[in-house]
Design a protein around this motif. Structure first.
Motif, PDB file in Angstrom:
ATOM      1  N   GLY A  97     -18.749  38.098  86.208  1.00  0.00           N
ATOM      2  CA  GLY A  97     -17.564  37.606  86.035  1.00  0.00           C
ATOM      3  C   GLY A  97     -17.437  36.873  84.659  1.00  0.00           C
ATOM      4  O   GLY A  97     -18.405  36.282  84.068  1.00  0.00           O
ATOM      5  N   SER A  98     -16.203  36.973  83.857  1.00  0.00           N
ATOM      6  CA  SER A  98     -15.975  36.136  82.592  1.00  0.00           C
ATOM      7  C   SER A  98     -15.584  34.913  82.794  1.00  0.00           C
ATOM      8  O   SER A  98     -15.760  34.337  81.864  1.00  0.00           O
ATOM      9  CB  SER A  98     -14.896  37.191  81.845  1.00  0.00           C
ATOM     10  OG  SER A  98     -13.722  37.109  82.550  1.00  0.00           O
ATOM     11  N   THR A  99     -15.128  34.649  83.978  1.00  0.00           N
ATOM     12  CA  THR A  99     -14.976  33.143  84.194  1.00  0.00           C
ATOM     13  C   THR A  99     -15.642  32.727  85.646  1.00  0.00           C
ATOM     14  O   THR A  99     -16.020  33.579  86.362  1.00  0.00           O
ATOM     15  CB  THR A  99     -13.522  32.806  84.496  1.00  0.00           C
ATOM     16  OG1 THR A  99     -12.744  33.582  85.683  1.00  0.00           O
ATOM     17  CG2 THR A  99     -12.687  33.221  83.141  1.00  0.00           C
ATOM     18  N   VAL A 100     -15.787  31.170  85.957  1.00  0.00           N
ATOM     19  CA  VAL A 100     -16.304  30.873  87.032  1.00  0.00           C
ATOM     20  C   VAL A 100     -15.676  31.392  88.419  1.00  0.00           C
ATOM     21  O   VAL A 100     -16.451  31.865  89.305  1.00  0.00           O
ATOM     22  CB  VAL A 100     -16.409  29.163  87.137  1.00  0.00           C
ATOM     23  CG1 VAL A 100     -16.822  29.038  88.347  1.00  0.00           C
ATOM     24  CG2 VAL A 100     -17.431  28.798  85.871  1.00  0.00           C
ATOM     25  N   GLU A 101     -14.302  31.300  88.208  1.00  0.00           N
ATOM     26  CA  GLU A 101     -13.622  31.817  89.466  1.00  0.00           C
ATOM     27  C   GLU A 101     -13.701  33.225  89.753  1.00  0.00           C
ATOM     28  O   GLU A 101     -13.864  33.730  90.760  1.00  0.00           O
ATOM     29  CB  GLU A 101     -12.056  31.430  89.553  1.00  0.00           C
ATOM     30  CG  GLU A 101     -11.336  31.930  88.235  1.00  0.00           C
ATOM     31  CD  GLU A 101      -9.856  31.478  88.212  1.00  0.00           C
ATOM     32  OE1 GLU A 101      -9.486  30.752  89.208  1.00  0.00           O
ATOM     33  OE2 GLU A 101      -9.376  31.528  87.047  1.00  0.00           O
ATOM     34  N   GLU A 102     -13.736  34.441  88.506  1.00  0.00           N
ATOM     35  CA  GLU A 102     -13.874  35.695  88.798  1.00  0.00           C
ATOM     36  C   GLU A 102     -15.400  35.958  89.265  1.00  0.00           C
ATOM     37  O   GLU A 102     -15.484  36.797  90.068  1.00  0.00           O
ATOM     38  CB  GLU A 102     -13.858  36.244  87.334  1.00  0.00           C
ATOM     39  CG  GLU A 102     -12.562  36.177  87.030  1.00  0.00           C
ATOM     40  CD  GLU A 102     -12.354  37.076  85.455  1.00  0.00           C
ATOM     41  OE1 GLU A 102     -13.123  37.593  85.005  1.00  0.00           O
ATOM     42  OE2 GLU A 102     -11.235  37.155  85.005  1.00  0.00           O
ATOM     43  N   ASP A 103     -16.441  35.079  88.919  1.00  0.00           N
ATOM     44  CA  ASP A 103     -17.747  35.437  89.206  1.00  0.00           C
ATOM     45  C   ASP A 103     -17.912  35.083  90.731  1.00  0.00           C
ATOM     46  O   ASP A 103     -18.275  35.853  91.315  1.00  0.00           O
ATOM     47  CB  ASP A 103     -18.814  34.564  88.493  1.00  0.00           C
ATOM     48  CG  ASP A 103     -20.096  34.682  88.642  1.00  0.00           C
ATOM     49  OD1 ASP A 103     -20.446  36.011  88.227  1.00  0.00           O
ATOM     50  OD2 ASP A 103     -20.856  34.458  89.289  1.00  0.00           O
ATOM     51  N   VAL A 104     -17.348  33.871  91.139  1.00  0.00           N
ATOM     52  CA  VAL A 104     -17.346  33.549  92.570  1.00  0.00           C
ATOM     53  C   VAL A 104     -16.660  34.673  93.599  1.00  0.00           C
ATOM     54  O   VAL A 104     -16.939  34.803  94.666  1.00  0.00           O
ATOM     55  CB  VAL A 104     -16.800  32.151  92.687  1.00  0.00           C
ATOM     56  CG1 VAL A 104     -16.784  31.632  94.269  1.00  0.00           C
ATOM     57  CG2 VAL A 104     -17.823  30.950  91.920  1.00  0.00           C
ATOM     58  N   ALA A 105     -15.607  35.275  92.902  1.00  0.00           N
ATOM     59  CA  ALA A 105     -14.781  36.107  93.618  1.00  0.00           C
ATOM     60  C   ALA A 105     -15.431  37.508  93.702  1.00  0.00           C
ATOM     61  O   ALA A 105     -15.025  38.232  94.540  1.00  0.00           O
ATOM     62  CB  ALA A 105     -13.430  36.267  92.961  1.00  0.00           C
ATOM     63  N   PHE A 106     -16.390  37.611  93.184  1.00  0.00           N
ATOM     64  CA  PHE A 106     -16.980  39.044  92.873  1.00  0.00           C
ATOM     65  C   PHE A 106     -17.494  39.607  94.255  1.00  0.00           C
ATOM     66  O   PHE A 106     -17.189  40.543  94.707  1.00  0.00           O
ATOM     67  CB  PHE A 106     -18.085  39.351  92.035  1.00  0.00           C
ATOM     68  CG  PHE A 106     -18.688  40.525  91.686  1.00  0.00           C
ATOM     69  CD1 PHE A 106     -17.960  41.448  91.012  1.00  0.00           C
ATOM     70  CD2 PHE A 106     -19.901  40.774  92.141  1.00  0.00           C
ATOM     71  CE1 PHE A 106     -18.660  42.771  90.978  1.00  0.00           C
ATOM     72  CE2 PHE A 106     -20.571  42.158  91.929  1.00  0.00           C
ATOM     73  CZ  PHE A 106     -20.082  42.976  91.487  1.00  0.00           C
ATOM     74  N   GLY A 107     -18.338  38.784  94.897  1.00  0.00           N
ATOM     75  CA  GLY A 107     -18.811  39.004  96.104  1.00  0.00           C
ATOM     76  C   GLY A 107     -18.142  39.373  97.181  1.00  0.00           C
ATOM     77  O   GLY A 107     -18.218  40.137  98.055  1.00  0.00           O
ATOM     78  N   LEU A 108     -16.987  38.436  97.169  1.00  0.00           N
ATOM     79  CA  LEU A 108     -15.742  38.520  98.225  1.00  0.00           C
ATOM     80  C   LEU A 108     -15.139  39.967  98.092  1.00  0.00           C
ATOM     81  O   LEU A 108     -14.901  40.475  99.086  1.00  0.00           O
ATOM     82  CB  LEU A 108     -15.110  37.333  98.190  1.00  0.00           C
ATOM     83  CG  LEU A 108     -15.752  36.103  98.205  1.00  0.00           C
ATOM     84  CD1 LEU A 108     -14.396  34.821  98.032  1.00  0.00           C
ATOM     85  CD2 LEU A 108     -16.020  35.954  99.609  1.00  0.00           C
ATOM     86  N   GLU A 109     -14.895  40.491  96.696  1.00  0.00           N
ATOM     87  CA  GLU A 109     -14.130  41.553  96.523  1.00  0.00           C
ATOM     88  C   GLU A 109     -15.082  42.622  96.911  1.00  0.00           C
ATOM     89  O   GLU A 109     -14.479  43.720  97.753  1.00  0.00           O
ATOM     90  CB  GLU A 109     -13.889  41.972  95.013  1.00  0.00           C
ATOM     91  CG  GLU A 109     -12.900  40.781  94.680  1.00  0.00           C
ATOM     92  CD  GLU A 109     -12.823  40.996  93.120  1.00  0.00           C
ATOM     93  OE1 GLU A 109     -13.583  41.473  92.494  1.00  0.00           O
ATOM     94  OE2 GLU A 109     -11.695  40.595  92.400  1.00  0.00           O
ATOM     95  N   ASN A 110     -16.565  42.660  96.949  1.00  0.00           N
ATOM     96  CA  ASN A 110     -17.410  43.904  97.364  1.00  0.00           C
ATOM     97  C   ASN A 110     -17.152  43.559  98.885  1.00  0.00           C
ATOM     98  O   ASN A 110     -17.575  44.635  99.513  1.00  0.00           O
ATOM     99  CB  ASN A 110     -18.627  43.398  96.709  1.00  0.00           C
ATOM    100  CG  ASN A 110     -18.792  43.757  95.465  1.00  0.00           C
ATOM    101  OD1 ASN A 110     -17.973  44.525  94.729  1.00  0.00           O
ATOM    102  ND2 ASN A 110     -19.972  43.640  94.703  1.00  0.00           N
TER     103      ASN A 110
END
Length: 280
Positions: A97-110
């Motif tokens: 992710g381009s930001t911390v929150e986007e990165d943490v959200a990535f696994g949840l989206e998958n």
């Protein structure tokens, strides 16, 4: 009542490129829910291979792995993997992710977590690793310790039963290692998380409930930190680190000085030295 979260029986694995080398050789053990296990061993001992098998990244040639009672197979590998989160050595390799929150959200989206629940989990997990002030920051601009805490937040958000740290603090300075391990301990205690730490850091291993010692693909010793560190000379000969007090005992013994056979902390060693000196 005991609850075995991981059960490993007669596990073996051989890399195709190393036809004569068994990376894992008839390994068996069990881990209770909520335990902190440290796995130590020289490079090539099989500890990282073991972590990959537990997480389903590679399948064993022989033997079985059960995670919370479910037998790990190629058919259910994705389901079982939901129970185990893995934090690797280099956090930069985990960021997407381009930001911390986007990165943490990535696994949840998958994982298909609904958006409303995902937003709550992202915020809560980032708060748990004390990174709430950095939610909109770029991961690349963080310090090593901060990056690793974000990587841990990404795992925590998925709410696994087990967290594997594969040399997760080896690239950090002492302060970074301390802050990351304090974060893991707080999360573990709050959620009764099971932690498996593959490490060269003796202070990290000392925090574990039990230590597994790997050598040549085999599990050669299992015990509490006190029990394992009492093998000081043998561990040193295996190329492993031991606490300073054990190194001092070994050096004194080499000079012909009788030392206690049992494990001593640094404080215990100081007390013993004072007592010994006073007798003379």
């Amino acid at each position: 009542m005991s609850h075995k979260i991981i059960e490993v029986n007669n596990l073996s694995y051989k890399y195709q490129s190393e036809s004569e080398v068994q990376a894992l050789n008839d390994v068996s053990f069990s881990i209770e829910k909520g335990e902190w296990i440290a796995i130590i061993g020289h490079n090539g001992s099989g500890k990282s291979t073991l972590a990959k098998v537990l997480n389903g990244l590679i399948m064993p040639n022989a033997g079985t792995v059960k995670v919370d009672g479910a037998l790990l197979t190629e058919e259910n590998i994705w389901d079982v993997r939901q129970s185990i989160g893995m934090v690797f050595q280099n956090p930069d390799n985990q960021f997407v992710g381009s930001t911390v929150e986007e990165d943490v959200a990535f696994g949840l989206e998958n994982a298909g977590v609904p958006r409303e629940e995902m937003l709550v989990r992202v915020t809560e997990s980032i708060k748990k690793v004390n990174m709430a002030d950095f939610m909109t920051k770029e991961p690349a601009r963080l310090s090593g310790g901060q990056k690793q805490r974000v990587a841990i937040a990404g795992v925590v958000a998925l709410q696994p039963d087990v967290m594997i740290l594969d040399e997760a603090t080896s690239m950090l300075d002492p302060n970074g290692r301390k802050e990351v391990m304090n974060t893991v301990k707080e999360i573990k205690d709050a959620a009764n998380l099971t932690v498996i730490s593959i490490t060269h850091d003796i202070d990290e291993a000392a925090n574990a409930n039990r230590i597994f010692v790997m050598k040549g693909g085999k599990l050669v010793k299992v015990g509490t930190p006190e029990e394992i560190f009492a093998y000081g000379p043998e561990l040193i000969e295996m190329g492993l680190d031991v606490p300073f007090a054990e190194k001092l005992k070994y050096a004194l013994k080499e000079k012909g000085i009788a030392v206690p056979a049992s494990y001593l902390t640094e404080e215990g060693m100081v007390d013993w030295l004072w007592t010994s000196l006073l007798k003379k």
